[in-house]
Design a protein around this motif. Structure first.
Motif: not given
Lengths: 143, 218
Positions: B123-130, B132-137, B141-148
């Motif tokens: 739940t916390h990850k959802f609120h933080e925008g963490l 993967p996908g369209m809600y990744f905010t 730096p290295d946002a793509a790797q963080h998303q991975l």
């Protein structure tokens, strides 16, 4: 008559042998041993959390994995009773682990043998991916 | 004692010579299943290491998105649930019905605590925008790797949590069977095999915890 009696008695003694073998093979581990293993697992958890705060560079993950393998060995040996398991069960577990090491080893060796220009298209589905040695942009890219 | 004539399960099925052979067959089958589980999770771990070798710095930084305290707390809870599970098997081996039920219920409770903490983290990850996908905010730096990394986090802990949900269901069934007096010193294989499965789930977490929560703390 006497032959028959002999046969019967042989049968019984065989059966008894089998039963006694059966009981002796089902070792039970004592409660203090379980508690000691649990204590060791807790200590190792504390060790892995503490060691993670020491700066060893990328070597940190190696230390974490060594501790994790030690914990895993304790769980498999005592909680999963492999200490008293057959060699067949050990061989099955080890073959699974070896297969995973082969998978990782070959995949990572493949990665290591490529330069960044070759492997980038391979993971190009990730938007905005750069080679690891590329400079970090000052601002996030515009949509 | 139970036998076929009384309508209760016999100690061993007719295709086995004796209870010992039946027990060994169950153990062999369970370890074969677990070896396949090793391969199943091994593929996900291989993916993790593949990308860790590609982006070690970004993965170490992304690891700090996760809460170390919650991860460590869950590690203690899950290893504790393995301890209550071995006590349940121990009670079954020594034929104490009350002990079996109490330790199995304790295992279910600890498993539920683990999943509760996991749900809070998600739940916390959802609120933080963490996510993967369209809600990744995340815009650092290295946002793509963080998303991975976050994607691997959800896949690995999600598969692990699914195994726990199944395990809790099976242990719940064992509680019912233990209540009906199915298990004693002569027949406790289902408790033992469920224990093996539960410890395997614990094993997976023993590796997930350092790889996801600890690599970036230095």
């Amino acid at each position: 008559m006497s032959q028959q009696q002999t046969r019967i008695s042989t049968g019984t003694s065989q059966q008894q042998t089998r039963i006694s073998t059966g009981t002796s093979q089902q070792h039970t581990i004592s409660v203090p041993t379980y508690l000691a293993v649990f204590g060791a697992l807790m200590v190792l958890t504390a060790v892995t959390v503490a060691s993670a705060h020491v700066d060893l560079g990328h070597f940190n993950i190696v230390v974490a994995l060594v501790v994790a393998f030690t914990k895993a060995t304790l769980v498999v040996t005592y909680f999963m009773h492999l200490r008293y398991g057959t060699n067949m069960t050990r061989a099955i577990l080890v073959s699974g682990v070896i297969a995973v090491f082969l998978l990782m080893g070959i995949a990572i060796d493949d990665l290591r043998s490529r330069d960044s220009q070759t492997y980038m298209p391979f993971i190009g589905a990730l938007d905005g991916v750069r080679p690891p040695d590329a400079p970090v942009p000052a601002h996030p890219p515009e949509e | 004692m139970r036998d076929a004539a009384s309508g209760v399960l016999p100690y061993h099925a007719h295709q086995f010579d004796d209870a010992e052979q039946q027990y060994q067959a169950s153990t062999l089958g369970m370890w074969l299943f677990l070896a396949q589980e090793v391969l199943f999770f091994g593929a996900v771990f291989a993916t993790y290491f593949y990308y860790f070798f590609l982006f070690p710095d970004a993965f170490e930084a992304a690891s700090n998105h996760l809460s170390l305290n919650l991860g460590a707390f869950n590690t203690v809870v899950l290893i504790g649930s393995s301890l209550t599970m071995v006590f349940a098997v121990h009670a079954a081996q020594h034929g104490t019905k009350k002990g079996q039920i109490a330790w199995l219920v304790a295992t279910i409770i600890l498993g539920a605590v683990f999943l509760g903490v996991k749900a809070y983290e998600y739940t916390h990850k959802f609120h933080e925008g963490l996510v993967p996908g369209m809600y990744f905010t995340y815009q650092g730096p290295d946002a793509a790797q963080h998303q991975l990394f976050i994607c691997l986090y959800f896949v690995m802990t999600g598969l692990h949590a699914l195994h726990m949900v199944i395990g809790i269901g099976v242990i719940g069934a064992l509680v019912v069977l233990a209540q009906r007096g199915w298990f004693d010193a002569g027949y406790y294989a289902p408790v033992e095999m469920t224990g093996l499965y539960w410890h395997f789930v614990d094993l997976v977490w023993i590796f997930l915890f350092p790889l996801l929560y600890l690599i970036g703390r230095h």
